[in-house]
Write a protein that holds these residues in place. Structure first.
Motif, PDB file in Angstrom:
ATOM      1  N   THR A  16       0.781  -1.154  -0.065  1.00  0.00           N
ATOM      2  CA  THR A  16      -0.030   0.018   0.171  1.00  0.00           C
ATOM      3  C   THR A  16       0.954   1.177   0.083  1.00  0.00           C
ATOM      4  O   THR A  16       1.826   1.276   0.522  1.00  0.00           O
ATOM      5  CB  THR A  16      -0.999   0.089   1.201  1.00  0.00           C
ATOM      6  N   VAL A  17       0.614   2.221  -0.599  1.00  0.00           N
ATOM      7  CA  VAL A  17       1.248   3.517  -0.915  1.00  0.00           C
ATOM      8  C   VAL A  17       0.057   4.676  -0.283  1.00  0.00           C
ATOM      9  O   VAL A  17      -0.842   4.554  -0.794  1.00  0.00           O
ATOM     10  CB  VAL A  17       1.500   3.778  -2.122  1.00  0.00           C
ATOM     11  N   MET A  18       0.487   5.207   0.853  1.00  0.00           N
ATOM     12  CA  MET A  18      -0.177   6.354   1.279  1.00  0.00           C
ATOM     13  C   MET A  18       0.363   7.800   0.958  1.00  0.00           C
ATOM     14  O   MET A  18       1.468   7.966   1.300  1.00  0.00           O
ATOM     15  CB  MET A  18      -0.274   6.203   2.911  1.00  0.00           C
ATOM     16  N   LEU A  19      -0.320   8.513   0.466  1.00  0.00           N
ATOM     17  CA  LEU A  19      -0.085   9.740  -0.136  1.00  0.00           C
ATOM     18  C   LEU A  19      -1.250  10.599   0.560  1.00  0.00           C
ATOM     19  O   LEU A  19      -2.397  10.456   0.841  1.00  0.00           O
ATOM     20  CB  LEU A  19      -0.188   9.983  -1.677  1.00  0.00           C
ATOM     21  N   HIS A  20      -0.559  12.019   0.685  1.00  0.00           N
ATOM     22  CA  HIS A  20      -1.520  13.139   1.269  1.00  0.00           C
ATOM     23  C   HIS A  20      -1.446  14.257   0.220  1.00  0.00           C
ATOM     24  O   HIS A  20      -0.164  15.039  -0.114  1.00  0.00           O
ATOM     25  CB  HIS A  20      -0.909  13.486   2.550  1.00  0.00           C
ATOM     26  N   ARG A  21      -2.739  14.515  -0.531  1.00  0.00           N
ATOM     27  CA  ARG A  21      -2.562  15.417  -1.222  1.00  0.00           C
ATOM     28  C   ARG A  21      -2.397  16.876  -0.598  1.00  0.00           C
ATOM     29  O   ARG A  21      -2.977  17.202   0.502  1.00  0.00           O
ATOM     30  CB  ARG A  21      -4.140  15.649  -1.951  1.00  0.00           C
ATOM     31  N   PRO A  22      -1.595  17.785  -1.208  1.00  0.00           N
ATOM     32  CA  PRO A  22      -1.255  19.040  -0.599  1.00  0.00           C
ATOM     33  C   PRO A  22      -2.463  20.083  -0.476  1.00  0.00           C
ATOM     34  O   PRO A  22      -3.282  20.108  -1.404  1.00  0.00           O
ATOM     35  CB  PRO A  22      -0.060  19.567  -1.202  1.00  0.00           C
ATOM     36  N   GLY A  23      -2.625  20.658   0.799  1.00  0.00           N
ATOM     37  CA  GLY A  23      -3.929  21.288   0.839  1.00  0.00           C
ATOM     38  C   GLY A  23      -3.560  22.839   1.464  1.00  0.00           C
ATOM     39  O   GLY A  23      -2.235  23.401   1.602  1.00  0.00           O
ATOM     40  N   ILE A  47       0.186  24.110  -7.924  1.00  0.00           N
ATOM     41  CA  ILE A  47       1.278  23.390  -8.783  1.00  0.00           C
ATOM     42  C   ILE A  47       1.295  21.951  -8.057  1.00  0.00           C
ATOM     43  O   ILE A  47       1.606  21.038  -8.494  1.00  0.00           O
ATOM     44  CB  ILE A  47       2.515  24.075  -9.031  1.00  0.00           C
ATOM     45  N   ALA A  48       1.592  22.276  -6.461  1.00  0.00           N
ATOM     46  CA  ALA A  48       1.854  21.227  -5.571  1.00  0.00           C
ATOM     47  C   ALA A  48       0.910  20.088  -5.757  1.00  0.00           C
ATOM     48  O   ALA A  48       1.103  18.832  -5.669  1.00  0.00           O
ATOM     49  CB  ALA A  48       2.035  21.565  -4.161  1.00  0.00           C
ATOM     50  N   GLN A  49      -0.467  20.546  -5.852  1.00  0.00           N
ATOM     51  CA  GLN A  49      -1.594  19.474  -6.073  1.00  0.00           C
ATOM     52  C   GLN A  49      -1.348  18.924  -7.418  1.00  0.00           C
ATOM     53  O   GLN A  49      -1.577  17.702  -7.566  1.00  0.00           O
ATOM     54  CB  GLN A  49      -2.934  20.212  -5.938  1.00  0.00           C
ATOM     55  N   GLU A  50      -1.066  19.726  -8.205  1.00  0.00           N
ATOM     56  CA  GLU A  50      -1.012  19.051  -9.583  1.00  0.00           C
ATOM     57  C   GLU A  50       0.149  17.979  -9.854  1.00  0.00           C
ATOM     58  O   GLU A  50      -0.008  16.858 -10.518  1.00  0.00           O
ATOM     59  CB  GLU A  50      -0.764  20.079 -10.853  1.00  0.00           C
ATOM     60  N   GLU A  51       1.355  18.363  -9.201  1.00  0.00           N
ATOM     61  CA  GLU A  51       2.507  17.203  -9.167  1.00  0.00           C
ATOM     62  C   GLU A  51       1.919  16.084  -8.342  1.00  0.00           C
ATOM     63  O   GLU A  51       2.315  15.060  -8.684  1.00  0.00           O
ATOM     64  CB  GLU A  51       3.686  17.828  -8.592  1.00  0.00           C
ATOM     65  N   HIS A  52       1.332  16.206  -7.290  1.00  0.00           N
ATOM     66  CA  HIS A  52       0.603  15.348  -6.426  1.00  0.00           C
ATOM     67  C   HIS A  52      -0.092  14.271  -7.559  1.00  0.00           C
ATOM     68  O   HIS A  52       0.080  12.943  -7.392  1.00  0.00           O
ATOM     69  CB  HIS A  52      -0.160  15.830  -5.267  1.00  0.00           C
ATOM     70  N   ASP A  53      -1.134  14.872  -7.840  1.00  0.00           N
ATOM     71  CA  ASP A  53      -1.986  14.144  -8.747  1.00  0.00           C
ATOM     72  C   ASP A  53      -1.378  13.304  -9.834  1.00  0.00           C
ATOM     73  O   ASP A  53      -1.638  12.223 -10.166  1.00  0.00           O
ATOM     74  CB  ASP A  53      -2.955  15.128  -9.441  1.00  0.00           C
ATOM     75  N   ALA A  54      -0.279  13.989 -10.464  1.00  0.00           N
ATOM     76  CA  ALA A  54       0.630  13.277 -11.519  1.00  0.00           C
ATOM     77  C   ALA A  54       1.470  12.384 -11.018  1.00  0.00           C
ATOM     78  O   ALA A  54       1.344  10.785 -11.573  1.00  0.00           O
ATOM     79  CB  ALA A  54       1.433  14.368 -12.324  1.00  0.00           C
ATOM     80  N   PHE A  55       1.851  12.324  -9.903  1.00  0.00           N
ATOM     81  CA  PHE A  55       2.632  11.215  -9.168  1.00  0.00           C
ATOM     82  C   PHE A  55       1.681  10.200  -9.068  1.00  0.00           C
ATOM     83  O   PHE A  55       1.979   8.668  -9.122  1.00  0.00           O
ATOM     84  CB  PHE A  55       3.515  11.798  -7.912  1.00  0.00           C
ATOM     85  N   ALA A  56       0.287  10.282  -8.172  1.00  0.00           N
ATOM     86  CA  ALA A  56      -0.487   9.322  -8.149  1.00  0.00           C
ATOM     87  C   ALA A  56      -1.154   8.540  -9.247  1.00  0.00           C
ATOM     88  O   ALA A  56      -1.112   7.564  -8.981  1.00  0.00           O
ATOM     89  CB  ALA A  56      -1.529   9.772  -7.048  1.00  0.00           C
TER      90      ALA A  56
END
Length: 69
Positions: A16-23, A47-56
């Motif tokens: 399992t990979v747990m990620l936290h989307r920046p807020g 931009i931080a959220q876009e990078e997070h979404d791309a990584f996920a």
């Protein structure tokens, strides 16, 4: 084709990979603590959220269905 992502824990393959989307917490960062976080400037939330979404998305493309984001 083998997967280009090879992440293993100390005892075996991760399940399992747990990620936290920046807020909004990014907007509360104080400039005087940035050096402790090893960053030069307060990150731009969008931009931080876009990078997070791309990584996920990349992790999901690799077949990891157990992404907690």
């Amino acid at each position: 084709m083998s997967s280009p992502i090879h992440v293993y824990s100390e005892i075996g393959k991760l399940k399992t990979v747990m990620l936290h989307r920046p807020g909004k917490e990014l907007e509360n960062l104080a400039p005087d603590i940035l050096h402790r976080m090893l960053i030069d400037d307060i990150p731009y939330l969008k931009i931080a959220q876009e990078e997070h979404d791309a990584f996920a998305h990349v992790l999901r493309q690799q077949g990891d269905q157990s992404i907690i984001s």
